[in-house]
Design a protein around this motif. Sequence first.
Motif, PDB file in Angstrom:
ATOM      1  N   TYR A 233      76.879  42.215  32.942  1.00 40.58           N
ATOM      2  CA  TYR A 233      75.950  42.788  31.963  1.00 40.58           C
ATOM      3  C   TYR A 233      76.695  43.248  30.710  1.00 40.58           C
ATOM      4  N   MET A 234      77.879  43.816  30.918  1.00 42.33           N
ATOM      5  CA  MET A 234      78.676  44.284  29.781  1.00 42.33           C
ATOM      6  C   MET A 234      79.180  43.094  28.964  1.00 42.33           C
ATOM      7  N   ALA A 235      79.499  41.998  29.622  1.00 43.92           N
ATOM      8  CA  ALA A 235      79.918  40.792  28.894  1.00 43.92           C
ATOM      9  C   ALA A 235      78.771  40.294  28.012  1.00 43.92           C
ATOM     10  N   ILE A 236      77.573  40.306  28.550  1.00 40.83           N
ATOM     11  CA  ILE A 236      76.396  39.883  27.774  1.00 40.83           C
ATOM     12  C   ILE A 236      76.167  40.829  26.599  1.00 40.83           C
ATOM     13  N   LEU A 237      76.254  42.125  26.858  1.00 43.20           N
ATOM     14  CA  LEU A 237      76.066  43.120  25.800  1.00 43.20           C
ATOM     15  C   LEU A 237      77.121  42.949  24.711  1.00 43.20           C
ATOM     16  N   THR A 238      78.350  42.692  25.107  1.00 46.74           N
ATOM     17  CA  THR A 238      79.441  42.497  24.144  1.00 46.74           C
ATOM     18  C   THR A 238      79.191  41.259  23.301  1.00 46.74           C
ATOM     19  N   TRP A 239      78.788  40.166  23.936  1.00 48.85           N
ATOM     20  CA  TRP A 239      78.498  38.939  23.197  1.00 48.85           C
ATOM     21  C   TRP A 239      77.359  39.170  22.210  1.00 48.85           C
ATOM     22  N   LEU A 240      76.325  39.863  22.654  1.00 49.91           N
ATOM     23  CA  LEU A 240      75.193  40.142  21.758  1.00 49.91           C
ATOM     24  C   LEU A 240      75.629  41.005  20.573  1.00 49.91           C
ATOM     25  N   ALA A 241      76.480  42.001  20.826  1.00 48.42           N
ATOM     26  CA  ALA A 241      76.962  42.857  19.733  1.00 48.42           C
ATOM     27  C   ALA A 241      77.739  42.030  18.713  1.00 48.42           C
ATOM     28  N   LEU A 242      78.566  41.104  19.192  1.00 45.47           N
ATOM     29  CA  LEU A 242      79.320  40.242  18.281  1.00 45.47           C
ATOM     30  C   LEU A 242      78.398  39.309  17.499  1.00 45.47           C
TER      31      LEU A 242
ATOM     32  N   PHE B 239      75.852  48.868   6.402  1.00 46.23           N
ATOM     33  CA  PHE B 239      75.270  48.585   7.714  1.00 46.23           C
ATOM     34  C   PHE B 239      76.008  47.442   8.408  1.00 46.23           C
ATOM     35  N   ALA B 240      76.324  46.389   7.666  1.00 44.63           N
ATOM     36  CA  ALA B 240      77.061  45.262   8.242  1.00 44.63           C
ATOM     37  C   ALA B 240      78.446  45.710   8.708  1.00 44.63           C
ATOM     38  N   GLY B 241      79.066  46.598   7.939  1.00 47.04           N
ATOM     39  CA  GLY B 241      80.370  47.136   8.349  1.00 47.04           C
ATOM     40  C   GLY B 241      80.277  47.914   9.648  1.00 47.04           C
ATOM     41  N   ARG B 242      79.236  48.731   9.773  1.00 48.85           N
ATOM     42  CA  ARG B 242      79.044  49.475  11.037  1.00 48.85           C
ATOM     43  C   ARG B 242      78.796  48.521  12.190  1.00 48.85           C
ATOM     44  N   ALA B 243      77.999  47.475  11.945  1.00 50.81           N
ATOM     45  CA  ALA B 243      77.722  46.493  13.003  1.00 50.81           C
ATOM     46  C   ALA B 243      79.005  45.787  13.434  1.00 50.81           C
ATOM     47  N   GLU B 244      79.853  45.439  12.485  1.00 49.30           N
ATOM     48  CA  GLU B 244      81.123  44.785  12.819  1.00 49.30           C
ATOM     49  C   GLU B 244      82.049  45.731  13.584  1.00 49.30           C
ATOM     50  N   ARG B 245      82.120  46.985  13.150  1.00 49.07           N
ATOM     51  CA  ARG B 245      82.962  47.955  13.869  1.00 49.07           C
ATOM     52  C   ARG B 245      82.420  48.229  15.266  1.00 49.07           C
TER      53      ARG B 245
ATOM     54  N   ALA C 168      80.756  46.069  17.123  1.00 52.51           N
ATOM     55  CA  ALA C 168      81.093  44.892  17.932  1.00 52.51           C
ATOM     56  C   ALA C 168      82.557  44.904  18.334  1.00 52.51           C
ATOM     57  N   ARG C 169      83.429  45.212  17.405  1.00 56.66           N
ATOM     58  CA  ARG C 169      84.869  45.247  17.707  1.00 56.66           C
ATOM     59  C   ARG C 169      85.172  46.323  18.741  1.00 56.66           C
ATOM     60  N   ASN C 170      84.585  47.506  18.583  1.00 56.92           N
ATOM     61  CA  ASN C 170      84.805  48.585  19.534  1.00 56.92           C
ATOM     62  C   ASN C 170      84.250  48.222  20.906  1.00 56.92           C
ATOM     63  N   THR C 171      83.105  47.566  20.926  1.00 58.17           N
ATOM     64  CA  THR C 171      82.508  47.148  22.194  1.00 58.17           C
ATOM     65  C   THR C 171      83.415  46.143  22.899  1.00 58.17           C
ATOM     66  N   LEU C 172      83.946  45.194  22.159  1.00 58.78           N
ATOM     67  CA  LEU C 172      84.860  44.207  22.735  1.00 58.78           C
ATOM     68  C   LEU C 172      86.130  44.870  23.261  1.00 58.78           C
ATOM     69  N   GLU C 173      86.703  45.760  22.470  1.00 54.60           N
ATOM     70  CA  GLU C 173      87.929  46.447  22.899  1.00 54.60           C
ATOM     71  C   GLU C 173      87.707  47.240  24.182  1.00 54.60           C
ATOM     72  N   ASN C 174      86.599  47.953  24.256  1.00 49.45           N
ATOM     73  CA  ASN C 174      86.326  48.764  25.443  1.00 49.45           C
ATOM     74  C   ASN C 174      85.912  47.913  26.635  1.00 49.45           C
ATOM     75  N   PHE C 175      85.272  46.775  26.382  1.00 44.81           N
ATOM     76  CA  PHE C 175      84.917  45.868  27.472  1.00 44.81           C
ATOM     77  C   PHE C 175      86.163  45.366  28.194  1.00 44.81           C
ATOM     78  N   VAL C 176      87.212  45.080  27.445  1.00 42.63           N
ATOM     79  CA  VAL C 176      88.461  44.608  28.053  1.00 42.63           C
ATOM     80  C   VAL C 176      88.976  45.634  29.063  1.00 42.63           C
ATOM     81  N   PHE C 177      89.004  46.892  28.688  1.00 44.11           N
ATOM     82  CA  PHE C 177      89.457  47.945  29.617  1.00 44.11           C
ATOM     83  C   PHE C 177      88.537  48.042  30.829  1.00 44.11           C
ATOM     84  N   PHE C 178      87.243  48.039  30.584  1.00 42.45           N
ATOM     85  CA  PHE C 178      86.273  48.159  31.668  1.00 42.45           C
ATOM     86  C   PHE C 178      86.415  47.001  32.654  1.00 42.45           C
ATOM     87  N   ALA C 179      86.486  45.782  32.130  1.00 38.12           N
ATOM     88  CA  ALA C 179      86.591  44.614  33.008  1.00 38.12           C
ATOM     89  C   ALA C 179      87.866  44.669  33.831  1.00 38.12           C
ATOM     90  N   ALA C 180      88.975  45.040  33.196  1.00 41.77           N
ATOM     91  CA  ALA C 180      90.241  45.120  33.929  1.00 41.77           C
ATOM     92  C   ALA C 180      90.152  46.155  35.049  1.00 41.77           C
TER      93      ALA C 180
END
Length: 131
Positions: free
Chosen positions: A10-19, A51-57, A59-71
């Motif tokens: 689910y987190m992988a899906i959420l991360t992909w959607l955020a990106l 707004f686009a800058g916040r969306a990009e940040r 997504a990046r934060n979500t991806l970074e934290n997903f890596v820790f969570f998945a590991a």
Amino acid sequence: MTHTLALVIYMAILTWLALLVASLIRVKGWTPSGTMIALGNRENLPAATPFAGRAERTARNTLENFVFFAAIALVAHATGATSPKVATGAEIFFWARVVYIPVYYAGIAYLRTAIWVVSIVGLAMMISAIL
């Protein structure tokens, strides 16, 4: 499959959607010209709006934290850590991230940080149950 591993999916899906959403917001992918940019090589992107800058940040934060969570979740699974703290920590992490995204989009700075801390508490719970 365990509930914790399901949350990884689910987190992988959420991360992909955020990106994906961040990319579409940056180029205004709902417009004809934005669609052409999104389908292209994304050279000469328009300047990011706040707004686009916040969306990009986000997504990046979500991806970074997903890596820790998945590991952490995969180590818990591989080692057979079955403490309820692992599942509870994973739930806390996941739901905090679900809340984090719209709060970051809205630009609510201190609340965003507090929600991020809650997600980190979830990761810490998982780690403490493994060690």
